[in-house]
Design an enzyme around this catalytic site. Structure first.
Site, PDB file in Angstrom:
ATOM      1  N   CYS A   1      39.033  41.687  45.691  1.00  0.00           N
ATOM      2  CA  CYS A   1      39.010  42.186  47.076  1.00  0.00           C
ATOM      3  C   CYS A   1      38.229  42.494  47.877  1.00  0.00           C
ATOM      4  O   CYS A   1      37.796  43.563  46.907  1.00  0.00           O
ATOM      5  CB  CYS A   1      40.445  42.206  47.817  1.00  0.00           C
ATOM      6  SG  CYS A   1      41.619  40.612  47.690  1.00  0.00           S
TER       7      CYS A   1
ATOM      8  N   LEU B   1      39.557  34.320  52.159  1.00  0.00           N
ATOM      9  CA  LEU B   1      41.199  34.478  51.344  1.00  0.00           C
ATOM     10  C   LEU B   1      42.391  34.889  52.275  1.00  0.00           C
ATOM     11  O   LEU B   1      43.073  35.349  53.033  1.00  0.00           O
ATOM     12  CB  LEU B   1      41.775  35.331  51.043  1.00  0.00           C
ATOM     13  CG  LEU B   1      40.242  35.999  49.253  1.00  0.00           C
ATOM     14  CD1 LEU B   1      40.842  37.063  49.174  1.00  0.00           C
ATOM     15  CD2 LEU B   1      41.813  35.262  48.161  1.00  0.00           C
TER      16      LEU B   1
ATOM     17  N   ASN C   1      36.634  35.205  37.961  1.00  0.00           N
ATOM     18  CA  ASN C   1      36.993  35.448  39.042  1.00  0.00           C
ATOM     19  C   ASN C   1      35.051  34.218  39.853  1.00  0.00           C
ATOM     20  O   ASN C   1      33.686  34.372  38.868  1.00  0.00           O
ATOM     21  CB  ASN C   1      36.768  36.510  40.189  1.00  0.00           C
ATOM     22  CG  ASN C   1      37.253  35.989  41.620  1.00  0.00           C
ATOM     23  OD1 ASN C   1      36.833  34.953  42.183  1.00  0.00           O
ATOM     24  ND2 ASN C   1      38.482  36.362  41.948  1.00  0.00           N
ATOM     25  N   THR C   2      34.491  34.765  41.458  1.00  0.00           N
ATOM     26  CA  THR C   2      33.556  33.967  41.283  1.00  0.00           C
ATOM     27  C   THR C   2      32.154  35.457  40.922  1.00  0.00           C
ATOM     28  O   THR C   2      32.284  36.046  40.824  1.00  0.00           O
ATOM     29  CB  THR C   2      33.439  33.606  42.302  1.00  0.00           C
ATOM     30  OG1 THR C   2      33.616  34.517  43.431  1.00  0.00           O
ATOM     31  CG2 THR C   2      34.303  31.810  43.026  1.00  0.00           C
TER      32      THR C   2
ATOM     33  N   GLY D   1      31.771  26.254  39.520  1.00  0.00           N
ATOM     34  CA  GLY D   1      31.033  25.233  39.590  1.00  0.00           C
ATOM     35  C   GLY D   1      30.687  25.552  37.601  1.00  0.00           C
ATOM     36  O   GLY D   1      30.625  26.161  37.405  1.00  0.00           O
TER      37      GLY D   1
ATOM     38  N   ASN E   1      31.565  29.643  48.627  1.00  0.00           N
ATOM     39  CA  ASN E   1      31.850  29.719  49.633  1.00  0.00           C
ATOM     40  C   ASN E   1      32.449  31.510  49.326  1.00  0.00           C
ATOM     41  O   ASN E   1      32.133  32.228  48.729  1.00  0.00           O
ATOM     42  CB  ASN E   1      33.583  29.445  48.543  1.00  0.00           C
ATOM     43  CG  ASN E   1      34.377  30.368  47.912  1.00  0.00           C
ATOM     44  OD1 ASN E   1      35.140  30.918  48.978  1.00  0.00           O
ATOM     45  ND2 ASN E   1      34.342  30.402  46.692  1.00  0.00           N
TER      46      ASN E   1
ATOM     47  N   GLY F   1      36.264  29.138  34.671  1.00  0.00           N
ATOM     48  CA  GLY F   1      34.484  29.338  35.448  1.00  0.00           C
ATOM     49  C   GLY F   1      34.114  27.971  35.077  1.00  0.00           C
ATOM     50  O   GLY F   1      33.405  28.127  34.195  1.00  0.00           O
ATOM     51  N   GLY F   2      33.959  27.215  35.756  1.00  0.00           N
ATOM     52  CA  GLY F   2      33.263  25.975  34.755  1.00  0.00           C
ATOM     53  C   GLY F   2      33.878  24.926  34.345  1.00  0.00           C
ATOM     54  O   GLY F   2      32.839  24.076  34.105  1.00  0.00           O
TER      55      GLY F   2
ATOM     56  N   LYS G   1      43.397  39.113  37.497  1.00  0.00           N
ATOM     57  CA  LYS G   1      41.962  38.426  37.695  1.00  0.00           C
ATOM     58  C   LYS G   1      40.498  39.356  37.624  1.00  0.00           C
ATOM     59  O   LYS G   1      40.373  40.051  38.812  1.00  0.00           O
ATOM     60  CB  LYS G   1      42.607  37.468  38.797  1.00  0.00           C
ATOM     61  CG  LYS G   1      41.507  36.985  38.653  1.00  0.00           C
ATOM     62  CD  LYS G   1      41.736  35.772  39.651  1.00  0.00           C
ATOM     63  CE  LYS G   1      40.610  34.806  39.782  1.00  0.00           C
ATOM     64  NZ  LYS G   1      40.963  33.532  40.950  1.00  0.00           N
TER      65      LYS G   1
END
Length: 301
Positions: free
Chosen positions: A128, A72, A190-191, A215, A68, A241-242, A163
């Site tokens: 960010c 934000l 985070n991703t 995922g 994604n 995370g997943g 985070k």
């Protein structure tokens, strides 16, 4: 059987919460999930002013998860406080507001506005892009993370969860930087930055070219990083995370997480968070665990 956990003086009825950006503020999911059953709802990130987000397409399915690049998108803190907090206050779940910004001053403005709000904690999204550092994320350099954490703590009245980004060389160093700067807890991961290319169009699947990978495919990386971070600090760790089911959640608890956040799985199964709460309770009954805190960091070699 006790499922309560405490983070920075805030007691959650169970260790299951939602991951920011995957649950809105609970409005969309409240017809599927009894929010009263969740330990906490972590809201989508909110900034000092409305953010339009990135151009589309900004979501792409990939093997084992999704990418994604929403950017934000959010309505800004004023709309959020008028609309979202009153909605969540109808429920007994704890409220954790995710805060984002492009400068330290942006974060502080949001934190100050939330200081008198009826919320329980704040989660500071340091993934960010820091516009003053050439768009390098606040969470990618230990000194930048230390600086923003210490500045936010000066203005925050509620406990602060930092985070952490996984896009770093040493997650333990980042965890220690957050703790040393006064963070009350940390959450991770985070991703992970990823990319997908459409071979037929010879073009990027996302308009932004890169996006955040989430995922099931990232879970082993997340478990490893949570284990390393939990071993490096004394403050509570929230793992994510997943996580797709109770077994995944329990794995994070055993690795040292005090609580867990469920993200991408909400898009596949809107009932998943409540199912995970029941699954943890079933596991505790099966293995005669009287207190969920017995599971935290209980993995052994």
């Amino acid at each position: 059987m006790n499922t309560k956990v405490t983070i920075a003086g805030v007691t959650l009825q169970n260790p299951v919460m939602t991951a920011s950006g995957t649950f809105g503020s609970g409005m969309e999911y409240s017809e599927f999930v009894d929010l009263n059953r969740l330990g906490a709802v972590v809201t989508k990130g909110v900034a000092n002013v409305p953010w339009p987000g990135n151009p589309t397409p900004r979501v792409a399915e990939v093997y084992g998860g999704m990418l994604n690049a929403i950017g934000l998108q959010n309505p800004g803190i004023d709309v959020f406080m008028e609309r979202d907090i009153p909605f969540l206050r109808q429920y007994q779940t704890k409220i954790i507001v995710n805060v984002c910004g492009k400068t330290v001053e942006d974060y502080i403005e949001v934190v100050e506005k939330l200081s008198d709000a009826d919320i329980d904690m704040m989660e500071i999204n340091v993934s960010c892009p820091n516009v003053k550092e050439g768009a390098i994320a606040f969470g990618q350099k230990a000194d930048a993370l230390f600086h923003i954490t210490s500045e936010v703590k000066k203005h925050a009245r509620q406990p602060i969860i930092m985070k952490l980004s996984p896009n770093v060389t040493d997650i333990a160093e980042m965890a220690r930087a957050a703790e040393d700067a006064g963070a009350d807890a940390i959450s991770l991961i985070n991703t992970i930055t990823g990319m997908k290319i459409d071979i037929h169009k010879k073009s990027f699947a996302l308009a932004n070219k890169t996006g955040g990978m989430s995922g099931p495919a990232i879970k082993p990386i997340a478990v490893r990083m949570v284990y390393q971070a939990a071993a490096a600090v004394k403050i509570p760790v929230i793992g994510m995370g997943g996580i797709s089911n109770a077994e995944d959640a329990i794995e994070f608890l055993l690795a040292g997480a005090t609580a867990v956040s469920v993200g991408a799985a909400n898009f596949i199964n809107p009932y998943v968070t409540e199912e995970i709460v029941r699954g943890i309770e079933a596991y505790m009954a099966e293995y005669h665990v009287e207190d969920v805190r017995e599971l935290i960091g209980a993995v052994h070699g």
